[in-house]
Design a protein around this motif. Structure first.
Motif, mmCIF file in Angstrom:
data_model
loop_
_atom_site.group_PDB
_atom_site.id
_atom_site.type_symbol
_atom_site.label_atom_id
_atom_site.label_comp_id
_atom_site.label_asym_id
_atom_site.label_seq_id
_atom_site.Cartn_x
_atom_site.Cartn_y
_atom_site.Cartn_z
ATOM 1 N N ILE A 169 15.109 -43.028 42.205
ATOM 2 C CA ILE A 169 13.852 -43.124 41.467
ATOM 3 C C ILE A 169 13.529 -44.594 41.266
ATOM 4 O O ILE A 169 14.423 -45.446 41.190
ATOM 5 N N LEU A 170 12.263 -44.889 41.201
ATOM 6 C CA LEU A 170 11.793 -46.256 41.039
ATOM 7 C C LEU A 170 11.318 -46.468 39.614
ATOM 8 O O LEU A 170 10.505 -45.702 39.108
ATOM 9 N N LEU A 171 11.843 -47.494 38.955
ATOM 10 C CA LEU A 171 11.410 -47.843 37.603
ATOM 11 C C LEU A 171 10.971 -49.287 37.556
ATOM 12 O O LEU A 171 11.513 -50.144 38.267
ATOM 13 N N THR A 172 10.000 -49.543 36.715
ATOM 14 C CA THR A 172 9.596 -50.914 36.427
ATOM 15 C C THR A 172 10.253 -51.330 35.114
ATOM 16 O O THR A 172 10.079 -50.668 34.093
ATOM 17 N N ILE A 173 11.018 -52.406 35.145
ATOM 18 C CA ILE A 173 11.843 -52.818 34.014
ATOM 19 C C ILE A 173 11.245 -54.042 33.334
ATOM 20 O O ILE A 173 10.938 -55.036 33.989
ATOM 21 N N SER A 174 11.067 -53.963 32.029
ATOM 22 C CA SER A 174 10.660 -55.129 31.241
ATOM 23 C C SER A 174 11.135 -54.928 29.809
ATOM 24 O O SER A 174 11.322 -53.787 29.360
ATOM 25 N N LYS A 175 11.330 -56.014 29.125
ATOM 26 C CA LYS A 175 11.791 -55.919 27.730
ATOM 27 C C LYS A 175 10.699 -55.369 26.811
ATOM 28 O O LYS A 175 10.990 -54.937 25.700
ATOM 29 N N LYS A 176 9.471 -55.377 27.295
ATOM 30 C CA LYS A 176 8.389 -54.822 26.492
ATOM 31 C C LYS A 176 8.569 -53.314 26.353
ATOM 32 O O LYS A 176 8.294 -52.740 25.295
ATOM 33 N N HIS A 177 9.036 -52.671 27.436
ATOM 34 C CA HIS A 177 9.206 -51.222 27.418
ATOM 35 C C HIS A 177 10.624 -50.802 27.054
ATOM 36 O O HIS A 177 10.837 -49.771 26.440
ATOM 37 N N TYR A 178 11.608 -51.579 27.482
ATOM 38 C CA TYR A 178 13.004 -51.282 27.176
ATOM 39 C C TYR A 178 13.585 -52.484 26.436
ATOM 40 O O TYR A 178 13.970 -53.472 27.063
#
Length: 439
Positions: A55-64
């Protein structure tokens, strides 16, 4: 409430997971430059499941905000597609490196997800073709980003070279300059007839360019025992720059070809014997050069100053700035010189030692046919790369009758678009073209 139902709400709000289908084999993807404050895309695979595309996820500290939140979202997302024994509680890159922090995730990463009490296992994971293409676009964007940076080594003068070099070498001129390196020519102060090159490298830029795998000095030191590898005399390593002091040969093969537009087979055979020996040694040392081309094949002539004299003493492979160690897994980093790039490198399909064999095939074609096999008339990089992927080489009609069957066979064997069918450096050494006895 179960962990899966609680995670579902988390995923619903985030809305970043995308299932990948139609898997394609992959071993290890190189890491692009880390930019912690920006969103990064990564593919997440299931531990011990070689067929799940991920699966493809977009990672950022704003969301996680923390890695725990990411693990929760991964648990929900993966549970929809594969069997999980428990929640995901650890993640690893496919090389087995554990990731402990969101900042340790790179744009273009491939990550394996483990449940509790599961040991990470490399089972030859497969990855979706569309993710490979996405990875390619990420790498290309990074190349453009890097290409737009300021020229680190602009306006370099000999005064900026360290005393540990200028004390022993009289620098005569700046030979060439790029945004990441400058090359000077010099002569030994003690023995004025001994010629040197001094390569000045911006380490920060090269680390970005090579995804923090810049190893030119270490690789040169490792390869010093071979007669067809450029001789390294000494190095000076500072915080910002590396300085490499190496032997200066008469010219490179491109300059020699310009001065002598027609090479006969006997002369090219002499060149290929030396280059094949050097390349076989490089590969046996678990190193890929990644920039084999006429400009990096250096020639020492028996007649020192006459470039029209084709009496060669030795040919050596030089410039290991893009060279890297090969650890048994496919590489994906996009680098090299466009006209010489192998199709699997251009298309981000994963590559190994045989990208060097393709590049040598391009060089051989150039030496015998006085033109490039792909994109010879193209001025734009995109056109060159498109030609490599879509076109098929052929021997120019004016050379078909004059080139031996052995020469044509070696060209075709090196420029085979299937890397599995392309001959290796060891096979090049044994090829009939290198065994012909010329009268």
């Amino acid at each position: 409430m179960s962990i899966f139902s609680s995670m579902y709400e988390c995923e619903r709000k985030l809305g970043h997971a995308t299932e990948l289908q139609d898997p394609q084999s992959v071993s290890l993807c190189p890491l692009t430059e880390r930019r912690p404050n920006k969103a990064r895309r990564a593919c997440f695979l299931r531990n011990m499941d070689p067929n799940f595309g991920g699966i493809l996820l977009t990672i950022s500290k704003k969301h996680y905000q923390v890695i725990g939140k990411l693990l929760e979202s991964l648990t929900v997302s993966l549970s929809r597609h594969v069997l999980l024994k428990s929640a995901i509680n650890r993640i690893y890159r496919v090389d087995g490196t554990q990731i402990f922090d969101l900042d340790d995730i790179f744009d273009g990463d491939i990550i394996v997800c483990c449940c509790k009490k599961e040991a990470f296992l490399d089972v030859g994971y497969k990855m979706n073709k569309s993710y490979v293409q996405l990875l390619g676009s990420i790498m290309r964007m990074n190349e453009k980003f890097n290409g737009n940076e300021n020229n680190f080594l602009s306006n370099i003068t000999t005064d900026q070279l360290p005393e540990s070099i200028t004390l022993y070498i009289a620098i005569s001129r700046l030979m060439s300059q790029t945004k990441w390196s400058a090359i000077f020519e010099g002569y030994g102060r003690a023995k004025g007839n001994l010629a040197y090159i001094v390569k000045m490298v911006d380490k920060q830029h090269m680390n970005v360019r090579t995804n923090n795998t810049y190893s030119e000095i270490a690789i040169l030191r490792k390869l010093q025992s071979h007669e067809n590898i450029i001789d390294l005399f000494y190095t000076v390593e500072q915080s910002k720059y590396d300085y490499i002091v190496a032997e200066r040969l008469n010219c490179d093969l491109l300059n020699l070809l310009i001065s002598n537009p027609a090479f006969d087979e006997k002369f090219v055979q002499r060149i290929m014997i030396d280059v094949a020996k050097g390349l076989e040694y490089i590969h046996s040392s678990q190193i890929i050069h990644r920039d084999i081309k006429l400009e990096n094949l250096l020639v020492q002539l028996k007649t020192q100053t006459d470039l029209q004299s084709l009496d060669i003493s030795v040919v050596k492979i030089g410039d290991f700035g893009l060279a890297t160690y090969y650890e048994g897994r496919d590489l994906y980093q996009w680098c090299g010189t466009p006209h010489y790039m192998a199709p699997e490198l251009v298309s981000y399909a994963g590559y190994d030692f045989r990208v060097d064999c393709w590049s040598l095939g391009v060089s051989l074609y150039f030496l015998l046919c006085n033109q490039l096999p792909y994109g010879n008339d193209c001025s734009k990089q995109e056109e060159v790369l498109d030609s490599i992927q879509k076109d098929f080489h052929s021997i120019p009609s004016e050379y078909v009758s004059s080139l031996s069957i052995e020469a044509q066979h070696l060209i075709n064997s090196l420029l085979d678009k299937s890397r599995l069918c392309r001959i290796s450096a060891t096979e090049i050494r044994k090829h009939p073209f290198l065994q012909i006895r010329h009268e």
